[in-house]
Design a protein around this motif. Structure first.
Motif, PDB file in Angstrom:
ATOM      1  N   LEU A   1       0.831  -1.207   0.000  1.00  0.00           N
ATOM      2  CA  LEU A   1       0.000   0.000   0.000  1.00  0.00           C
ATOM      3  C   LEU A   1       0.862   1.253   0.000  1.00  0.00           C
ATOM      4  O   LEU A   1       0.561   2.217  -0.700  1.00  0.00           O
ATOM      5  N   LEU A   2       1.948   1.242   0.762  1.00  0.00           N
ATOM      6  CA  LEU A   2       2.850   2.383   0.802  1.00  0.00           C
ATOM      7  C   LEU A   2       3.502   2.612  -0.560  1.00  0.00           C
ATOM      8  O   LEU A   2       3.568   3.741  -1.049  1.00  0.00           O
ATOM      9  N   THR A   3       3.935   1.531  -1.193  1.00  0.00           N
ATOM     10  CA  THR A   3       4.516   1.633  -2.534  1.00  0.00           C
ATOM     11  C   THR A   3       3.487   2.179  -3.517  1.00  0.00           C
ATOM     12  O   THR A   3       3.787   3.046  -4.341  1.00  0.00           O
ATOM     13  N   SER A   4       2.266   1.697  -3.414  1.00  0.00           N
ATOM     14  CA  SER A   4       1.192   2.178  -4.280  1.00  0.00           C
ATOM     15  C   SER A   4       0.951   3.671  -4.079  1.00  0.00           C
ATOM     16  O   SER A   4       0.749   4.410  -5.045  1.00  0.00           O
ATOM     17  N   GLN A   5       0.998   4.115  -2.831  1.00  0.00           N
ATOM     18  CA  GLN A   5       0.794   5.538  -2.544  1.00  0.00           C
ATOM     19  C   GLN A   5       1.917   6.382  -3.141  1.00  0.00           C
ATOM     20  O   GLN A   5       1.678   7.475  -3.638  1.00  0.00           O
ATOM     21  N   ILE A   6       3.143   5.879  -3.093  1.00  0.00           N
ATOM     22  CA  ILE A   6       4.271   6.614  -3.680  1.00  0.00           C
ATOM     23  C   ILE A   6       4.088   6.740  -5.187  1.00  0.00           C
ATOM     24  O   ILE A   6       4.266   7.819  -5.761  1.00  0.00           O
ATOM     25  N   VAL A   7       3.694   5.641  -5.828  1.00  0.00           N
ATOM     26  CA  VAL A   7       3.466   5.661  -7.283  1.00  0.00           C
ATOM     27  C   VAL A   7       2.338   6.627  -7.621  1.00  0.00           C
ATOM     28  O   VAL A   7       2.441   7.420  -8.559  1.00  0.00           O
TER      29      VAL A   7
ATOM     30  N   THR B   1       1.385   9.197  -5.874  1.00  0.00           N
ATOM     31  CA  THR B   1       1.855  10.563  -5.614  1.00  0.00           C
ATOM     32  C   THR B   1       2.636  11.085  -6.815  1.00  0.00           C
ATOM     33  O   THR B   1       2.432  12.223  -7.251  1.00  0.00           O
ATOM     34  N   ILE B   2       3.522  10.267  -7.352  1.00  0.00           N
ATOM     35  CA  ILE B   2       4.284  10.655  -8.545  1.00  0.00           C
ATOM     36  C   ILE B   2       3.333  10.915  -9.710  1.00  0.00           C
ATOM     37  O   ILE B   2       3.468  11.918 -10.425  1.00  0.00           O
ATOM     38  N   LEU B   3       2.344  10.035  -9.883  1.00  0.00           N
ATOM     39  CA  LEU B   3       1.361  10.225 -10.955  1.00  0.00           C
ATOM     40  C   LEU B   3       0.576  11.517 -10.765  1.00  0.00           C
ATOM     41  O   LEU B   3       0.355  12.267 -11.720  1.00  0.00           O
TER      42      LEU B   3
ATOM     43  N   VAL C   1       1.561  14.236  -9.226  1.00  0.00           N
ATOM     44  CA  VAL C   1       2.450  15.359  -9.523  1.00  0.00           C
ATOM     45  C   VAL C   1       2.554  15.552 -11.038  1.00  0.00           C
ATOM     46  O   VAL C   1       2.438  16.679 -11.547  1.00  0.00           O
ATOM     47  N   LEU C   2       2.755  14.451 -11.765  1.00  0.00           N
ATOM     48  CA  LEU C   2       2.880  14.546 -13.224  1.00  0.00           C
ATOM     49  C   LEU C   2       1.599  15.057 -13.878  1.00  0.00           C
ATOM     50  O   LEU C   2       1.647  15.919 -14.765  1.00  0.00           O
ATOM     51  N   VAL C   3       0.462  14.542 -13.433  1.00  0.00           N
ATOM     52  CA  VAL C   3      -0.815  14.991 -14.002  1.00  0.00           C
ATOM     53  C   VAL C   3      -1.059  16.458 -13.645  1.00  0.00           C
ATOM     54  O   VAL C   3      -1.535  17.239 -14.482  1.00  0.00           O
ATOM     55  N   SER C   4      -0.714  16.859 -12.429  1.00  0.00           N
ATOM     56  CA  SER C   4      -0.864  18.264 -12.026  1.00  0.00           C
ATOM     57  C   SER C   4      -0.008  19.182 -12.898  1.00  0.00           C
ATOM     58  O   SER C   4      -0.459  20.252 -13.321  1.00  0.00           O
ATOM     59  N   LEU C   5       1.217  18.756 -13.154  1.00  0.00           N
ATOM     60  CA  LEU C   5       2.084  19.531 -14.051  1.00  0.00           C
ATOM     61  C   LEU C   5       1.471  19.624 -15.451  1.00  0.00           C
ATOM     62  O   LEU C   5       1.527  20.682 -16.088  1.00  0.00           O
ATOM     63  N   GLY C   6       0.884  18.524 -15.912  1.00  0.00           N
ATOM     64  CA  GLY C   6       0.213  18.521 -17.215  1.00  0.00           C
ATOM     65  C   GLY C   6      -0.960  19.487 -17.249  1.00  0.00           C
ATOM     66  O   GLY C   6      -1.192  20.170 -18.242  1.00  0.00           O
TER      67      GLY C   6
ATOM     68  N   GLU D   1      -8.864   7.004  -5.516  1.00  0.00           N
ATOM     69  CA  GLU D   1      -8.156   5.773  -5.156  1.00  0.00           C
ATOM     70  C   GLU D   1      -7.079   6.061  -4.102  1.00  0.00           C
ATOM     71  O   GLU D   1      -6.882   5.272  -3.181  1.00  0.00           O
ATOM     72  N   TYR D   2      -6.404   7.184  -4.212  1.00  0.00           N
ATOM     73  CA  TYR D   2      -5.379   7.586  -3.252  1.00  0.00           C
ATOM     74  C   TYR D   2      -5.999   7.742  -1.858  1.00  0.00           C
ATOM     75  O   TYR D   2      -5.456   7.259  -0.867  1.00  0.00           O
ATOM     76  N   LYS D   3      -7.145   8.406  -1.807  1.00  0.00           N
ATOM     77  CA  LYS D   3      -7.841   8.626  -0.537  1.00  0.00           C
ATOM     78  C   LYS D   3      -8.277   7.294   0.080  1.00  0.00           C
ATOM     79  O   LYS D   3      -8.099   7.068   1.272  1.00  0.00           O
TER      80      LYS D   3
END
Length: 152
Positions: free
Chosen positions: A11-17, A19-21, A23-28, A65-67
């Motif tokens: 679950l922690l690994t999933s949350q990190i992934v 989070t990165i997604l 950030v990338l979508v927000s930048l987009g 899904e993050y929540k």
């Protein structure tokens, strides 16, 4: 939806992934807003609005899904569940359908069993721990890594 996992590390690994997604979508999103403002042709604005719409829908889905997984990670509860049969998990392939009961209400879910081998899981009738949260009672995830966690 994106990942059906249950251990804290997964679950922690999933949350990190995620989070990165995010950030990338927000930048987009920021980049497309900038492009909409700077676009001089109507066609370019329509294209950038379309991309912006897609990115906004994506960020809403990922945030949901993050929540959910944050709640599952920080406030897990466990109950006994019973395997019923095999099912299909969208985008992940074959999974195992199971049911569990909370406060007299039965819930049915389906999640993948990876990385546990299919042969090591008792289907139907296997008893395994189901991880859930008070906020999302109907979205439990079965823990296939250990059997008979509940004494009879």
């Amino acid at each position: 939806m994106l990942l059906n996992i249950v251990t804290d590390e997964e679950l922690l690994t999933s949350q990190i992934v995620k989070t990165i997604l995010l950030v990338l979508v927000s930048l987009g999103i920021v980049y497309n807003i900038f492009r909409i403002i700077r676009s001089q042709t109507k066609v370019r604005k329509i294209i950038n609005f379309s991309i912006l719409g897609f990115l906004l829908i994506t960020i809403v889905i990922v945030l949901k899904e993050y929540k959910y997984e944050t709640t599952l990670l920080k406030h897990p509860l466990y109950v006994e569940g019973t395997t019923i049969g095999y099912c299909s998990v969208f985008g992940r392939g074959e999974g195992i359908e199971f049911e569990y009961e909370i406060d007299g209400i039965k819930y049915r879910c389906c999640n993948t069993y990876h990385p546990v081998s299919r042969d090591s899981i008792v289907v139907p009738g296997g008893k395994y721990k189901v991880r859930y949260t008070k906020k999302y009672l109907n979205k439990g995830r079965m823990v296939f890594k250990k059997t008979n966690l509940f004494p009879q």
